[in-house]
Design a protein around this motif. Structure first.
Motif, PDB file in Angstrom:
ATOM      1  N   PHE A 208       0.821  -1.195   0.000  1.00 46.23           N
ATOM      2  CA  PHE A 208       0.000   0.000   0.000  1.00 46.23           C
ATOM      3  C   PHE A 208       0.868   1.264   0.000  1.00 46.23           C
ATOM      4  O   PHE A 208       1.938   1.301   0.619  1.00 46.23           O
ATOM      5  N   ARG A 209       0.385   2.283  -0.694  1.00 48.25           N
ATOM      6  CA  ARG A 209       0.884   3.650  -0.530  1.00 48.25           C
ATOM      7  C   ARG A 209      -0.330   4.534  -0.287  1.00 48.25           C
ATOM      8  O   ARG A 209      -1.443   4.227  -0.729  1.00 48.25           O
ATOM      9  N   PHE A 210      -0.092   5.649   0.393  1.00 48.78           N
ATOM     10  CA  PHE A 210      -1.208   6.496   0.799  1.00 48.78           C
ATOM     11  C   PHE A 210      -0.921   7.953   0.446  1.00 48.78           C
ATOM     12  O   PHE A 210       0.163   8.469   0.717  1.00 48.78           O
ATOM     13  N   ALA A 211      -1.921   8.593  -0.154  1.00 54.46           N
ATOM     14  CA  ALA A 211      -1.796   9.993  -0.561  1.00 54.46           C
ATOM     15  C   ALA A 211      -2.919  10.812   0.052  1.00 54.46           C
ATOM     16  O   ALA A 211      -4.056  10.342   0.182  1.00 54.46           O
ATOM     17  N   ALA A 212      -2.592  12.034   0.425  1.00 56.56           N
ATOM     18  CA  ALA A 212      -3.602  13.006   0.824  1.00 56.56           C
ATOM     19  C   ALA A 212      -3.590  14.098  -0.234  1.00 56.56           C
ATOM     20  O   ALA A 212      -2.531  14.578  -0.628  1.00 56.56           O
ATOM     21  N   GLY A 213      -4.757  14.492  -0.690  1.00 62.88           N
ATOM     22  CA  GLY A 213      -4.763  15.537  -1.701  1.00 62.88           C
ATOM     23  C   GLY A 213      -6.108  15.683  -2.357  1.00 62.88           C
ATOM     24  O   GLY A 213      -7.085  15.057  -1.964  1.00 62.88           O
ATOM     25  N   GLY A 214      -6.127  16.520  -3.389  1.00 57.51           N
ATOM     26  CA  GLY A 214      -7.370  16.791  -4.083  1.00 57.51           C
ATOM     27  C   GLY A 214      -8.140  17.886  -3.386  1.00 57.51           C
ATOM     28  O   GLY A 214      -7.563  18.801  -2.786  1.00 57.51           O
ATOM     29  N   ALA A 215      -9.463  17.812  -3.434  1.00 53.32           N
ATOM     30  CA  ALA A 215     -10.309  18.836  -2.832  1.00 53.32           C
ATOM     31  C   ALA A 215      -9.999  18.962  -1.355  1.00 53.32           C
ATOM     32  O   ALA A 215      -9.691  17.993  -0.680  1.00 53.32           O
ATOM     33  N   GLY A 216     -10.094  20.158  -0.862  1.00 53.08           N
ATOM     34  CA  GLY A 216      -9.858  20.361   0.554  1.00 53.08           C
ATOM     35  C   GLY A 216      -8.745  21.342   0.842  1.00 53.08           C
ATOM     36  O   GLY A 216      -8.467  21.658   1.989  1.00 53.08           O
ATOM     37  N   ASN A 217      -8.096  21.866  -0.203  1.00 56.69           N
ATOM     38  CA  ASN A 217      -7.036  22.854   0.000  1.00 56.69           C
ATOM     39  C   ASN A 217      -7.573  24.280  -0.014  1.00 56.69           C
ATOM     40  O   ASN A 217      -6.803  25.230   0.072  1.00 56.69           O
ATOM     41  N   ALA A 218      -8.869  24.428  -0.156  1.00 53.04           N
ATOM     42  CA  ALA A 218      -9.440  25.772  -0.282  1.00 53.04           C
ATOM     43  C   ALA A 218     -10.123  26.240   1.000  1.00 53.04           C
ATOM     44  O   ALA A 218     -10.898  27.169   0.989  1.00 53.04           O
ATOM     45  N   ASP A 219      -9.827  25.570   2.090  1.00 50.22           N
ATOM     46  CA  ASP A 219     -10.471  25.926   3.344  1.00 50.22           C
ATOM     47  C   ASP A 219      -9.949  27.255   3.885  1.00 50.22           C
ATOM     48  O   ASP A 219      -8.996  27.832   3.368  1.00 50.22           O
ATOM     49  N   GLU A 220     -10.532  27.675   4.973  1.00 49.74           N
ATOM     50  CA  GLU A 220     -10.105  28.912   5.635  1.00 49.74           C
ATOM     51  C   GLU A 220      -8.603  28.840   5.943  1.00 49.74           C
ATOM     52  O   GLU A 220      -8.089  27.850   6.421  1.00 49.74           O
ATOM     53  N   GLY A 221      -7.904  29.899   5.650  1.00 52.41           N
ATOM     54  CA  GLY A 221      -6.466  29.907   5.868  1.00 52.41           C
ATOM     55  C   GLY A 221      -5.718  30.118   4.574  1.00 52.41           C
ATOM     56  O   GLY A 221      -4.550  30.494   4.575  1.00 52.41           O
ATOM     57  N   GLY A 222      -6.400  29.872   3.449  1.00 51.30           N
ATOM     58  CA  GLY A 222      -5.841  30.185   2.142  1.00 51.30           C
ATOM     59  C   GLY A 222      -4.560  29.455   1.833  1.00 51.30           C
ATOM     60  O   GLY A 222      -4.339  28.323   2.231  1.00 51.30           O
ATOM     61  N   ALA A 223      -3.696  30.152   1.088  1.00 46.43           N
ATOM     62  CA  ALA A 223      -2.500  29.525   0.544  1.00 46.43           C
ATOM     63  C   ALA A 223      -1.539  29.047   1.626  1.00 46.43           C
ATOM     64  O   ALA A 223      -0.798  28.095   1.414  1.00 46.43           O
TER      65      ALA A 223
ATOM     66  N   SER B  57      -3.608  -0.396  -5.187  1.00 43.28           N
ATOM     67  CA  SER B  57      -2.877  -0.388  -3.920  1.00 43.28           C
ATOM     68  C   SER B  57      -2.491   1.010  -3.442  1.00 43.28           C
ATOM     69  O   SER B  57      -1.985   1.160  -2.327  1.00 43.28           O
ATOM     70  N   TYR B  58      -2.692   2.014  -4.270  1.00 48.58           N
ATOM     71  CA  TYR B  58      -2.296   3.390  -3.952  1.00 48.58           C
ATOM     72  C   TYR B  58      -3.572   4.132  -3.591  1.00 48.58           C
ATOM     73  O   TYR B  58      -4.413   4.388  -4.444  1.00 48.58           O
ATOM     74  N   VAL B  59      -3.729   4.472  -2.304  1.00 46.05           N
ATOM     75  CA  VAL B  59      -4.999   4.956  -1.761  1.00 46.05           C
ATOM     76  C   VAL B  59      -4.924   6.451  -1.494  1.00 46.05           C
ATOM     77  O   VAL B  59      -4.018   6.913  -0.803  1.00 46.05           O
ATOM     78  N   GLY B  60      -5.885   7.198  -2.012  1.00 44.46           N
ATOM     79  CA  GLY B  60      -5.936   8.634  -1.776  1.00 44.46           C
ATOM     80  C   GLY B  60      -7.108   9.026  -0.892  1.00 44.46           C
ATOM     81  O   GLY B  60      -8.178   8.421  -0.952  1.00 44.46           O
ATOM     82  N   VAL B  61      -6.903  10.046  -0.052  1.00 43.67           N
ATOM     83  CA  VAL B  61      -7.989  10.645   0.731  1.00 43.67           C
ATOM     84  C   VAL B  61      -7.845  12.154   0.649  1.00 43.67           C
ATOM     85  O   VAL B  61      -6.757  12.675   0.385  1.00 43.67           O
ATOM     86  N   VAL B  62      -8.940  12.863   0.882  1.00 39.84           N
ATOM     87  CA  VAL B  62      -8.875  14.327   0.842  1.00 39.84           C
ATOM     88  C   VAL B  62      -8.261  14.824   2.151  1.00 39.84           C
ATOM     89  O   VAL B  62      -8.384  14.175   3.200  1.00 39.84           O
ATOM     90  N   PRO B  63      -7.583  15.984   2.132  1.00 45.10           N
ATOM     91  CA  PRO B  63      -6.905  16.473   3.336  1.00 45.10           C
ATOM     92  C   PRO B  63      -7.815  16.651   4.543  1.00 45.10           C
ATOM     93  O   PRO B  63      -7.371  16.460   5.679  1.00 45.10           O
ATOM     94  N   THR B  64      -9.084  17.000   4.320  1.00 46.78           N
ATOM     95  CA  THR B  64      -9.993  17.199   5.447  1.00 46.78           C
ATOM     96  C   THR B  64     -10.292  15.900   6.184  1.00 46.78           C
ATOM     97  O   THR B  64     -10.825  15.932   7.302  1.00 46.78           O
ATOM     98  N   GLN B  65      -9.947  14.751   5.583  1.00 50.78           N
ATOM     99  CA  GLN B  65     -10.213  13.467   6.234  1.00 50.78           C
ATOM    100  C   GLN B  65      -8.925  12.711   6.580  1.00 50.78           C
ATOM    101  O   GLN B  65      -8.963  11.518   6.875  1.00 50.78           O
ATOM    102  N   MET B  66      -7.803  13.416   6.570  1.00 52.85           N
ATOM    103  CA  MET B  66      -6.541  12.768   6.895  1.00 52.85           C
ATOM    104  C   MET B  66      -6.549  12.190   8.307  1.00 52.85           C
ATOM    105  O   MET B  66      -6.132  11.049   8.525  1.00 52.85           O
TER     106      MET B  66
END
Length: 326
Positions: A8-23, A304-313
């Motif tokens: 397994f490999r695990f990635a966080a990413g995709g939607a969820g980078n636009a939350d309060e706090g900006g760049a 085997s390469y699993v992604g989740v959005v940052p808000t659910q890390m």
């Protein structure tokens, strides 16, 4: 003779980078992903309230140390591949060889309309991706590109700087439709098996089933031929719900989708609670149950390469701890 599954490999990413706090917040998100043990942090390529992926990865190259850095997925129609190659190899050098390049057709019509960029036919966008891959593959190796296609023309251009990784950084292609899956099978190092979506970005629920994923993996296998064993298959979990009652939550989710309360899922066929519980894209249950579901998905599909959005890390972190190294 059975083939050992990929680890397994695990990635966080995709939607969820636009939350309060900006760049600035996305830097903290990437650092948190690194601390939680994720292998990769990926930046999406949207023209709405998201950070710019290439500038963001440049910042992450110097603010993180071990986590791999990815794009998920760069829309080929937004950039000329000769220009893109230079940005990507620079990021690979700055990050000391941690770049993974995610590429796609550009699926969200709103992005094109709002920016005044023509949203070409699927065939034309597929051709653009195919030709762009040819140019990128040469330049990302630090070689001289000579290419004359219907869309792109590159004359005696040498890739610079040379990337840290050899022969080039790995390329991932996100694909849901057959022809894109076939192109990814021939050209990519990582194939992300995605549900098909409408031009408005609505995921088709019929494409989120385990059977649909299995069929897509078979398409990749047939198109890849002998190189299939070298391809890493990935998918992204859209929703994680930690609960002691999987069936009740699945029933609630299904009824909400049927009433049109989901802004991201389109009902295009009748589905059951079992369809929801078995979908690779929906993780519902206790940490142990979700871990078993991820294992079952790998066993059934080879992904085997699993992604989740940052808000659910953080929600996924206990599952990651169970599966890390398997």
């Amino acid at each position: 003779m059975t083939t050992e599954p990929r680890k397994f490999r695990f990635a966080a990413g995709g939607a969820g980078n636009a939350d309060e706090g900006g760049a600035r917040k996305f830097v903290k998100l990437a650092q948190e992903a690194e601390e939680l043990g994720f292998d990769t942090f990926a930046i999406p390529d949207r023209l709405d309230a998201q950070v710019g992926p290439l500038a963001a990865l440049g910042a992450l190259a110097v603010s993180t140390s071990t986590i791999r850095l990815a794009t998920s997925m760069l829309a080929m129609p937004f950039r000329h591949p000769a220009v893109l190659a230079k940005e990507l190899t620079t990021i690979d050098v700055l990050s000391k060889g941690r770049l993974e390049i995610g590429l796609g057709l550009g699926a969200f019509k709103d992005d094109f309309d709002q920016a005044g960029i023509e949203f070409e036919s699927p065939d034309r966008r597929l051709q653009r991706l195919d030709e762009g891959l040819t140019v990128l593959d040469t330049l990302l190796r630090g070689q001289e590109a000579e290419f004359e296609g219907e869309i792109f023309s590159v004359q005696a251009l040498k890739g610079y700087p040379r990337p840290r990784q050899g022969p080039r950084p790995p390329i991932a292609i996100g694909a849901g439709a057959r022809r894109t899956l076939e192109l990814a099978a021939r050209r990519a190092d990582v194939v992300s098996i995605n549900p098909r979506s409408s031009a408005e970005g609505m995921l088709k629920i019929s494409d989120m089933s385990m059977d649909a994923v299995k069929n897509k993996v078979e398409v990749v296998k047939a198109a890849a031929g002998e190189r299939f064993a070298d391809i890493e298959l990935s998918w992204s979990i859209a929703t994680i719900v930690v609960t002691d009652d999987r069936e009740q939550v699945a029933d609630f989710a299904l009824k909400a989708i049927e009433r049109g309360l989901s802004a991201s899922i389109e009902i295009d066929k009748e589905v059951t609670i079992d369809d929801v519980l078995n979908s690779p894209y929906l993780a519902i249950g206790t940490f142990d149950e979700i871990a078993d579901q991820v294992r079952a998905t790998r066993a059934a599909t080879g992904m085997s390469y699993v992604g989740v959005v940052p808000t659910q890390m953080e929600a996924f972190a206990p599952v990651l701890e169970q599966l890390k190294g398997e």
